[in-house]
Design a protein around this motif. Structure first.
Motif, short mmCIF file in Angstrom:
data_model
loop_
_atom_site.label_atom_id
_atom_site.label_comp_id
_atom_site.label_asym_id
_atom_site.label_seq_id
_atom_site.Cartn_x
_atom_site.Cartn_y
_atom_site.Cartn_z
N ALA A 1 -32.90 21.10 12.04
CA ALA A 1 -31.90 20.05 12.03
C ALA A 1 -31.54 19.63 10.60
CB ALA A 1 -32.41 18.84 12.81
N LYS A 2 -32.57 19.54 9.73
CA LYS A 2 -32.30 19.18 8.34
C LYS A 2 -31.48 20.25 7.63
CE LYS A 2 -36.46 16.33 7.86
NZ LYS A 2 -37.79 16.21 7.22
N GLN A 3 -31.83 21.51 7.94
CA GLN A 3 -31.09 22.61 7.33
C GLN A 3 -29.63 22.58 7.74
OE1 GLN A 3 -32.73 26.44 8.25
NE2 GLN A 3 -31.06 27.57 7.27
N ARG A 4 -29.40 22.36 9.03
CA ARG A 4 -28.02 22.27 9.52
C ARG A 4 -27.29 21.08 8.91
NH1 ARG A 4 -26.29 24.39 14.26
NH2 ARG A 4 -24.36 23.34 13.59
N PHE A 5 -27.99 20.00 8.73
CA PHE A 5 -27.41 18.81 8.13
C PHE A 5 -26.98 19.08 6.69
CE2 PHE A 5 -28.25 14.99 5.52
CZ PHE A 5 -27.23 14.18 6.00
N ASP B 1 -25.26 13.46 11.41
CA ASP B 1 -26.01 12.69 10.42
C ASP B 1 -27.23 12.00 11.01
OD1 ASP B 1 -24.16 13.51 8.67
OD2 ASP B 1 -23.07 11.60 8.53
N THR B 2 -27.12 11.59 12.24
CA THR B 2 -28.21 10.80 12.83
C THR B 2 -29.25 11.65 13.53
OG1 THR B 2 -26.95 10.58 14.87
CG2 THR B 2 -26.69 8.84 13.22
N ILE B 3 -29.06 12.96 13.55
CA ILE B 3 -29.98 13.81 14.30
C ILE B 3 -31.42 13.74 13.78
CG2 ILE B 3 -30.53 16.18 14.96
CD1 ILE B 3 -28.26 14.80 16.48
N GLU C 1 -26.31 22.02 5.38
CA GLU C 1 -25.18 22.95 5.39
C GLU C 1 -23.88 22.22 5.71
OE1 GLU C 1 -26.20 25.86 8.25
OE2 GLU C 1 -27.71 26.86 7.00
N HIS C 2 -23.98 21.28 6.65
CA HIS C 2 -22.79 20.53 7.03
C HIS C 2 -22.30 19.65 5.88
CE1 HIS C 2 -20.02 18.80 9.97
NE2 HIS C 2 -20.28 17.61 9.42
N GLU C 3 -23.25 19.04 5.15
CA GLU C 3 -22.87 18.20 4.02
C GLU C 3 -22.20 19.02 2.92
OE1 GLU C 3 -23.14 14.80 3.31
OE2 GLU C 3 -23.36 14.76 5.47
N MET C 4 -22.70 20.22 2.69
CA MET C 4 -22.13 21.07 1.66
C MET C 4 -20.73 21.54 2.06
SD MET C 4 -25.44 23.36 0.58
CE MET C 4 -24.44 24.37 -0.52
N SER C 5 -20.54 21.85 3.35
CA SER C 5 -19.25 22.36 3.81
C SER C 5 -18.16 21.31 3.76
CB SER C 5 -19.38 22.92 5.23
OG SER C 5 -19.68 21.87 6.13
N ARG C 6 -18.52 20.05 3.85
CA ARG C 6 -17.50 19.00 3.85
C ARG C 6 -17.48 18.22 2.53
NH1 ARG C 6 -19.04 13.43 6.53
NH2 ARG C 6 -21.17 13.17 5.82
N ALA C 7 -18.09 18.80 1.49
CA ALA C 7 -18.13 18.13 0.18
C ALA C 7 -16.71 17.90 -0.32
CB ALA C 7 -18.91 18.99 -0.82
N PRO D 1 -27.07 23.76 20.93
CA PRO D 1 -27.14 24.67 22.09
C PRO D 1 -27.46 26.10 21.72
CG PRO D 1 -24.86 23.99 21.64
CD PRO D 1 -25.73 23.15 20.79
N GLU D 2 -27.17 26.50 20.47
CA GLU D 2 -27.45 27.90 20.08
C GLU D 2 -28.95 28.18 20.04
OE1 GLU D 2 -27.28 25.50 16.27
OE2 GLU D 2 -26.22 25.58 18.19
N LYS D 3 -29.78 27.13 19.92
CA LYS D 3 -31.23 27.30 19.88
C LYS D 3 -31.91 26.79 21.16
CE LYS D 3 -33.24 28.09 16.35
NZ LYS D 3 -33.81 29.32 15.77
#
Length: 423
Positions: A221-225, A243-245, A227-233, A183-185
Motif C-alpha cells: 500500500a505504501k509503495q502504491r501510495f 492517501d488514507t489507505i 507511485e501515485h504521489e509521483m505520478s500526480r506531482a 483488487p489486483e492483489k
C-alpha cells in the motif's frame, strides 16, 4: 491426630476417590476463608470439569459449610441427604449421587461415610466437629495453593487466547479492506490468509501469520501510495482516494462499533473464515456486501434487546456474576470478554453459544449470558443452558424484556452465598 476417612463398602472406589480420602487425612492444612475457597472453586470449575447440576450441588455444599471449619484444626464436613439435595436442585437422587461422585473425584472433597449411611455432625461446646459424617472438603484446603495456581494459569491462558482471537479479527479486517482497495492483489492475499487460517494449529499462530501478511499488505500500500504521489506531482487539482489507505490498514481499531459489526461475522470473531467462502473470481466488494446482509437481522435483534439495557444496569444487576468471573462490567467490551468464562460456568456448549451469537449478536448474547449466570448463582433457575437458549428464542420473537429481568435482579437482596449461610 490423623483423621480417618471411612468409605462405605457399597461404593465403587476409584483411584481418584482414594486420592481424595488420603488428602482428607492430612494434618498440616492451610487456613482459608469460606468466601475465598468458594470463589476459588467456582473459578476452578471449568478446570475441574464441574458444570451444570454438579456445579449447583457444589455451590449448595459450600454454602452449608461453616466458616470456622475452614480454619485451624477444623474439618469442613457437610451433612445433607441426597433426598434434600435432589429437592434443592430439582433433580433425581441418582443424578445427585453422580454429582457428588464427580466432586469427590475432582479432588476437592472426600466421602466420610457412617456405618449406617446417615450423614450427621456432632459438635463440642466450642463448636468444633467432634464426630461427623458426610462430605469432607478438607482436600480443597489441602490443595488450596495448587488450585489457586491452576486458576491463575487458566485465566492467563484464556486472556492470551482472547487477545489472539481479537488480533486475528483485527488483521483479517485490514486484509479484507486491502482486497477491496487493491483488487489486483485480492486473490493472492485471500489465498494466503486462507492458508494461514487452515494451517495455524492455534489462534496465536494464526494471529502471527496474519500479522506478517498485513505487514506485506502495508508495504504494498505504501509503495502504491508513493507511485501515485509521483505520478500526480505538480497537479494539485487531482483528488486521491488512496492517501488514507495506510492509516486504515494500520489502525483499523478506530472504527465505530457499528462498522465493526458490519465486517466481523458473529461466530468466533474471525472475519477471514467467512469472508473467504467467496469464489476466487468474486469481487471483494461483493464479499463485504454479503457479510453486511448476513449481519443485518442479528443487528436489528441486538439493537431491540439492548435498547433499554445500559451497561450500568447490567453492572448493578449481575454483581454475583462479576465476582465469579473476576471482571467488572464497566464497558460492553468487558462483558463480551468474559463471555467464554461465563459460558463454561453455566455448562453451555460452544455450539449453542456460537448459535446464540449468530442469531442475536455478540453483545446481546453476552448480556443474556451474564443474566443467566447471575440467576444460576442465585439458584433462581435449574437449567441455565436451556434458559439461555429460551431467552435467545424470545429475543428473536421480540418477547424478551431483558431490562425487566435486570431491574428485578438489581432490586433483589437475595444472594446465593448469604442465602445458604443463613440455613
Amino acid at each position: 491426630m490423623t483423621e480417618a476417612t471411612a468409605i462405605a463398602s457399597f461404593r465403587r472406589v476409584s483411584p481418584a476417590i482414594l486420592a481424595s480420602a488420603r488428602m482428607a487425612m492430612a494434618n498440616d492444612i492451610p487456613d482459608t476463608s469460606k468466601s475465598e475457597i468458594s470463589l476459588l472453586l467456582k473459578k476452578a470449575a471449568p478446570i475441574l470439569g464441574i458444570d451444570g447440576t454438579t456445579y449447583h450441588v457444589m455451590d449448595i455444599l459450600l454454602g452449608l459449610s461453616r466458616a470456622d471449619d475452614w480454619k485451624g484444626a477444623g474439618r469442613p464436613i457437610v451433612a445433607i441427604s441426597n433426598a434434600k439435595l435432589a429437592e434443592y436442585t430439582r433433580r433425581s437422587e441418582r443424578t445427585v449421587t453422580r454429582c457428588l461422585r464427580r466432586i469427590v473425584e475432582a479432588g476437592i472433597a472426600a466421602y466420610r461415610d457412617s456405618p449406617t449411611g446417615r450423614r450427621f455432625v456432632y459438635r463440642d461446646n466450642d463448636g468444633m466437629v467432634a464426630s461427623g459424617f458426610g462430605l469432607d472438603f478438607t482436600p480443597a484446603r489441602v490443595r488450596l495453593a495448587e488450585i489457586r495456581e491452576s486458576v491463575e494459569n487458566y485465566q492467563r491462558e484464556l486472556k492470551a487466547s482472547q487477545d489472539a482471537r481479537r488480533a486475528v479479527t483485527r488483521f483479517s479486517r485490514a486484509i479484507i479492506d486491502a482486497c477491496e482497495t487493491f483488487p489486483e492483489k485480492a486473490d493472492i492475499w485471500r489465498s494466503a490468509a486462507q492458508a494461514i487460517i487452515d494451517g495455524g494449529p492455534g489462534r496465536a499462530e494464526q494471529a502471527s501469520g496474519l500479522e506478517s501478511l498485513r505487514t506485506e499488505v502495508l508495504e504494498y500500500a505504501k509503495q502504491r501510495f508513493q507511485e501515485h504521489e509521483m505520478s500526480r506531482a505538480g497537479d494539485i487539482s487531482v483528488t486521491s482516494t488512496i492517501d488514507t489507505i495506510p492509516k486504515i490498514l494500520s489502525d483499523s481499531n478506530e472504527r465505530t462499533r457499528s462498522i465493526e459489526r458490519d465486517i466481523i461475522p458473529p461466530d468466533d470473531g474471525s472475519a477471514v473464515e467467512m469472508a473467504y467462502e467467496n469464489k476466487p473470481e468474486a469481487a471483494a466488494g461483493d464479499m463485504r456486501y454479503r457479510l453486511q446482509q448476513a449481519q443485518k437481522t442479528a443487528d436489528d435483534i441486538q439493537s431491540a434487546v439492548l435498547a433499554a439495557v445500559p451497561i450500568g444496569l447490567l453492572q448493578v444487576g449481575c454483581r454475583a456474576a462479576q465476582e465469579c468471573v473476576s471482571v467488572e462490567f464497566d464497558r460492553w467490551s468487558d462483558v463480551v470478554g468474559a463471555a467464554e468464562v461465563m459460558r463454561r460456568m453455566i455448562g453451555l456448549s460452544e455450539a449453542a453459544w456460537v448459535d446464540g451469537v449468530g442469531r442475536v449478536g455478540r453483545y446481546a448474547a453476552s448480556a443474556i449470558l451474564a443474566t443467566v449466570l447471575e440467576k444460576s448463582l442465585r439458584d433462581v433457575i435449574a437449567k441455565p443452558g436451556g434458559y439461555f437458549r429460551a431467552m435467545v428464542d424470545r429475543a428473536i420473537d421480540g418477547s424478551l424484556h431483558l431490562s425487566k429481568s435486570l431491574y428485578g435482579l438489581a432490586e433483589s437482596k437475595m444472594n446465593t452465598r448469604d442465602r445458604w449461610a443463613k440455613r
